[in-house]
Design a protein around this motif. Structure first.
Motif, PDB file in Angstrom:
ATOM      1  N   PHE A  72      13.432  27.069  19.221  1.00 16.06           N
ATOM      2  CA  PHE A  72      14.833  27.153  18.828  1.00 16.06           C
ATOM      3  C   PHE A  72      15.071  26.416  17.514  1.00 16.06           C
ATOM      4  N   ALA A  73      15.367  27.202  16.477  1.00 16.63           N
ATOM      5  CA  ALA A  73      15.707  26.662  15.163  1.00 16.63           C
ATOM      6  C   ALA A  73      17.222  26.708  15.037  1.00 16.63           C
ATOM      7  N   ASP A  74      17.859  25.564  15.113  1.00 19.37           N
ATOM      8  CA  ASP A  74      19.324  25.507  15.039  1.00 19.37           C
ATOM      9  C   ASP A  74      19.790  26.182  13.754  1.00 19.37           C
ATOM     10  N   PRO A  75      20.551  27.274  13.858  1.00 21.94           N
ATOM     11  CA  PRO A  75      20.937  28.019  12.658  1.00 21.94           C
ATOM     12  C   PRO A  75      21.883  27.257  11.726  1.00 21.94           C
ATOM     13  N   GLU A  76      22.498  26.182  12.219  1.00 22.01           N
ATOM     14  CA  GLU A  76      23.312  25.364  11.314  1.00 22.01           C
ATOM     15  C   GLU A  76      22.430  24.544  10.369  1.00 22.01           C
ATOM     16  N   PHE A  77      21.181  24.347  10.743  1.00 18.70           N
ATOM     17  CA  PHE A  77      20.268  23.538   9.938  1.00 18.70           C
ATOM     18  C   PHE A  77      19.187  24.371   9.254  1.00 18.70           C
ATOM     19  N   TRP A  78      18.538  25.246  10.012  1.00 21.28           N
ATOM     20  CA  TRP A  78      17.384  25.983   9.527  1.00 21.28           C
ATOM     21  C   TRP A  78      17.826  27.381   9.101  1.00 21.28           C
ATOM     22  N   LYS A  79      17.725  27.653   7.832  1.00 22.39           N
ATOM     23  CA  LYS A  79      18.213  28.889   7.230  1.00 22.39           C
ATOM     24  C   LYS A  79      17.071  29.907   7.096  1.00 22.39           C
ATOM     25  N   ILE A 149      18.940  16.727   3.939  1.00 21.63           N
ATOM     26  CA  ILE A 149      19.935  16.301   4.924  1.00 21.63           C
ATOM     27  C   ILE A 149      21.095  17.283   4.844  1.00 21.63           C
ATOM     28  N   VAL A 150      21.382  17.897   5.960  1.00 21.93           N
ATOM     29  CA  VAL A 150      22.504  18.820   6.073  1.00 21.93           C
ATOM     30  C   VAL A 150      23.677  18.008   6.602  1.00 21.93           C
ATOM     31  N   ASP A 151      24.705  17.889   5.813  1.00 20.66           N
ATOM     32  CA  ASP A 151      25.834  17.033   6.171  1.00 20.66           C
ATOM     33  C   ASP A 151      27.018  17.887   6.640  1.00 20.66           C
ATOM     34  N   LEU A 152      27.035  18.153   7.942  1.00 20.04           N
ATOM     35  CA  LEU A 152      28.136  18.890   8.554  1.00 20.04           C
ATOM     36  C   LEU A 152      29.042  17.889   9.260  1.00 20.04           C
ATOM     37  N   PRO A 153      30.346  17.943   9.035  1.00 12.37           N
ATOM     38  CA  PRO A 153      31.243  16.931   9.599  1.00 12.37           C
ATOM     39  C   PRO A 153      31.243  16.871  11.130  1.00 12.37           C
ATOM     40  N   HIS A 154      30.915  17.965  11.785  1.00 12.91           N
ATOM     41  CA  HIS A 154      30.924  18.002  13.250  1.00 12.91           C
ATOM     42  C   HIS A 154      29.547  17.714  13.862  1.00 12.91           C
ATOM     43  N   ALA A 159      19.164  15.407   9.487  1.00 12.41           N
ATOM     44  CA  ALA A 159      18.039  15.051   8.621  1.00 12.41           C
ATOM     45  C   ALA A 159      16.856  15.908   9.070  1.00 12.41           C
ATOM     46  N   LEU A 160      16.464  16.867   8.222  1.00 12.77           N
ATOM     47  CA  LEU A 160      15.473  17.866   8.601  1.00 12.77           C
ATOM     48  C   LEU A 160      14.080  17.461   8.140  1.00 12.77           C
ATOM     49  N   PHE A 161      13.171  17.379   9.106  1.00  7.78           N
ATOM     50  CA  PHE A 161      11.797  16.963   8.860  1.00  7.78           C
ATOM     51  C   PHE A 161      10.834  18.044   9.325  1.00  7.78           C
ATOM     52  N   GLN A 162       9.660  18.085   8.678  1.00  4.61           N
ATOM     53  CA  GLN A 162       8.589  18.958   9.145  1.00  4.61           C
ATOM     54  C   GLN A 162       7.248  18.353   8.769  1.00  4.61           C
TER      55      GLN A 162
END
Length: 173
Positions: A72-79, A149-154, A159-162
């Motif tokens: 599961f790649a959270d679509p809010e983070f992983w494009k 770092i994807v900065d979404l207010p909600h 912080a995306l790492f691989q």
């Protein structure tokens, strides 16, 4: 460190998973870190247990850690440009305080990296709490690269790492 048994958790072990996560939450709060200061997402954990992607780690028959590893790649983070299908993703990794400082987290990340490689994935990825710099250093020390770092207010995470699934190799994107 003694041998660890890593196996999929069972639905009837929901309480064990929640206790490990709550223990981590309490420890973080004691250090002034606001990460995970809410009840665990029970429905998500139950689903992960049902799907066989939430694992428990045992030492001498005692549960000492939990980790969720799935695709599961959270679509809010992983494009789409990240090629989300090229990775496995770590969620909700926690180690009991009794096992802290003994390298259990590192062993779990190595295990998850090997799992990604076995499934033909190029990367092991995770999203971490945005403002937990100590955690960021931990992941960087474990061979992960901070992508952004994807900065979404909600969202407090983002912080995306691989790291490459084939340890010891350098895969550039």
């Amino acid at each position: 460190m003694k041998d660890l048994l890593i196996r999929p958790g069972r639905v009837d072990e929901l309480g064990t998973v929640e206790a490990l996560l709550q223990g981590a939450s309490t420890w973080l709060a004691s250090r002034g870190i606001d990460q995970w200061q809410y009840p665990p997402h029970r429905a998500r954990i139950v689903t992960a247990l049902e799907q066989g992607v939430c694992f428990l780690v045992f030492e001498d028959g005692e549960p000492i850690a939990t980790i969720q590893v799935d695709d599961f790649a959270d679509p809010e983070f992983w494009k789409p440009d990240d090629d989300p299908g090229a990775a496995l993703y770590v969620h909700r990794m926690a180690t009991s305080r009794s096992a802290a400082g003994r390298g259990v987290g590192g062993k779990l990340l190595d295990w998850a990296t090997d799992r990604a490689a076995e499934q033909g994935k190029q990367w092991l990825r995770l999203d971490a709490w945005k403002d937990n710099e100590g955690l960021h250093r931990y992941y960087e020390g474990a061979g992960f690269t901070l992508l952004r770092i994807v900065d979404l207010p909600h969202r407090r995470s983002g912080a995306l790492f691989q790291r490459p699934s084939k340890r010891g190799t350098d895969i550039n994107r």
